[in-house]
Scaffold this active site. Sequence first.
Site, PDB file in Angstrom:
ATOM      1  N   THR A  30      -9.933   0.341  -9.778  1.00 30.51           N
ATOM      2  CA  THR A  30      -8.828  -0.605  -9.145  1.00 30.51           C
ATOM      3  C   THR A  30      -8.973  -1.979 -10.025  1.00 30.51           C
ATOM      4  O   THR A  30      -9.571  -2.105 -10.775  1.00 30.51           O
ATOM      5  CB  THR A  30      -9.381  -0.946  -7.728  1.00 30.51           C
ATOM      6  N   ARG A  89       0.806  -1.038  -0.075  1.00 30.16           N
ATOM      7  CA  ARG A  89      -0.158  -0.142   0.050  1.00 30.16           C
ATOM      8  C   ARG A  89       1.089   1.371  -0.009  1.00 30.16           C
ATOM      9  O   ARG A  89       1.919   1.292   0.570  1.00 30.16           O
ATOM     10  CB  ARG A  89      -0.907  -0.269   1.187  1.00 30.16           C
ATOM     11  N   THR A 132      -4.302  -0.953  -7.205  1.00 31.89           N
ATOM     12  CA  THR A 132      -4.965   0.405  -7.640  1.00 31.89           C
ATOM     13  C   THR A 132      -4.033   1.578  -7.785  1.00 31.89           C
ATOM     14  O   THR A 132      -3.269   1.561  -7.166  1.00 31.89           O
ATOM     15  CB  THR A 132      -6.153   0.643  -6.292  1.00 31.89           C
ATOM     16  N   ASP A 168      -7.693   8.894   0.160  1.00 32.04           N
ATOM     17  CA  ASP A 168      -8.262   7.791   0.905  1.00 32.04           C
ATOM     18  C   ASP A 168      -7.880   7.923   2.447  1.00 32.04           C
ATOM     19  O   ASP A 168      -8.542   6.912   3.231  1.00 32.04           O
ATOM     20  CB  ASP A 168      -7.678   6.434   0.514  1.00 32.04           C
TER      21      ASP A 168
END
Length: 578
Positions: free
Chosen positions: A389, A116, A407, A431
Amino acid sequence: MRFPLTWRLSLSPVLLSLLLVAGSAFAADGTPKAAATVHPSPMQQRPGRAAIASANFLATNAGHEVLARGGNAFDAAIAVAATLSVVEPESSGIGGGFMAVLHRAKDGHDVFIDAREIAPAAVDRKDYLHADGSPNRDAALKGPLSAGIPGEPAGLVLIARRYGRLPLQQSLAPAIRIARDGFLPDARLRNAIAEQHKDLQRWPASAAKYLSNDKPPAEGVLWRDPEQARTLQMIAAHGDDGFYRGETAARLVAAVKAAGGNWTLADLASYEAKERAPIVVNYRGYRIVTAPPPSSGGVAIAEILNILSGFELTRMDPAQRVHYIVEAMRRAFRDHNDYLGDPDFVQMPLDMLLSPFYADGLRQGILPDKATPSSMLPRAEAAEPGMHTTHFSIIDADGNMAAITSTVNYTMGSTFVAAGTGVLLNDEMDDFALVPNKPNVYGLLGSAANAPEGGKRMLSSMSPSIVIGADRVAVIGSPGGSTIITQVLEGILHFVDGESAQQITAHKRFHHQYLPDVVNVEDGAFDPATSAALTKMGYKLEPREPWGFMNVVTWDRKTNKLDAASDPRRPSGLGKVQ
């Protein structure tokens, strides 16, 4: 440990003590303990063939090419991800990040790979506000301020180093060749470029890459991406150093700073992809291996399955079955973003959320014939990732498995290409809960657990999952923002009910996420009688255009048959057994 009000009031001291003792699989900070992960005996049976399902036929073929060179599912995953970066940049790429659940056949080892993105050290909430204090959606979604430090390159290097058979150069070779020699963009990519046309024009390198005479690529015209080919070659030759240090890093930072961003060379050099223990939940004889935080998806799926385990869904009529599933969705979405965040920054009560005792308490609050208004449950504040995504699923001939969801967040991410690199950057900063109690681009709120900090990972709903039963196995996942969770959940339920990969991907979908208090319904999901029964129970059904792009691979170990299926809603996908 913080408990929801409704549960705190109903807990007996005995039950509370049982709960606190029972949850031993997680550390004090809420992170899964690797040592506590229980692995079954490795599967002795081999499929003998391989299956890949991805969002683009070029990516699926790239994966099979690497398998033919002697690679395993993990090498193939690198090939698929890198090729999608070239041919499907509207959804994923090396300027973004991914989450992966891997299963190694020889010893039954399950692992979660966290690639991430992270916030740069200089992140400042004020950069995402207008002078009057209102959210600046443009800063959060477009241009360099919207971009987190990418994680995908480091994640691919980690997979190659620890789980692959082939050198990284061989696994990246198909993507490099396609970027260098060219390909024909599909309708999805052409439409995405047209949709983001005005924003792409704002950044010279973006316009140069994606527009020709100020227009999107024309159908049937070969499109080359030489700068991304060079960046992929640098990663192939130098691993992490080929992206996070040296020439590529310098170009990334220079481009971001020149356009008003705040990246530094130290931000890139400090990035690290991480291995974490996956979440494991048992449901009706199947072992579901799914994503832990910083994904919120696996926790929510596990909580929903724990609630549903107390019902005989297969004996219910369609309306009653949907009723209980929606109520479980409502309660899980109430919880998951109120508590969850980056496990390196946030203490999380995962023992509580994943406990069967907690699910028992939630189940008791579900009425058999009436919807529970979300306003009747304690308030939760949720922040979700974007809708654009991608996911792919792989099982190789030895039974190794990879479920990977990747994504760049919104369509074409930040729309900002870093000059000289060919890298389209993500817009994952949106996000985070950039502005407390203010909705992000998807109308969802944020909590303190997901507030931005330098080096912190933003929360995600990506839910790559592997489902292992005595005779059948599935690798499953999908894009779709907050709907990822419910898509994967429904896919798991259909698989447990005995359905094939093709049936699972084709099913009409429904979705509830606590707020707004509506059930999104794909056309054809419910027959008129079911819709009428649900409306009578108090549900507000809201039609919605088809969503998701699920890619599923299944293995029937009784017949030793592999199946691969891509979502029929998106004709560019390909599920292929070879």
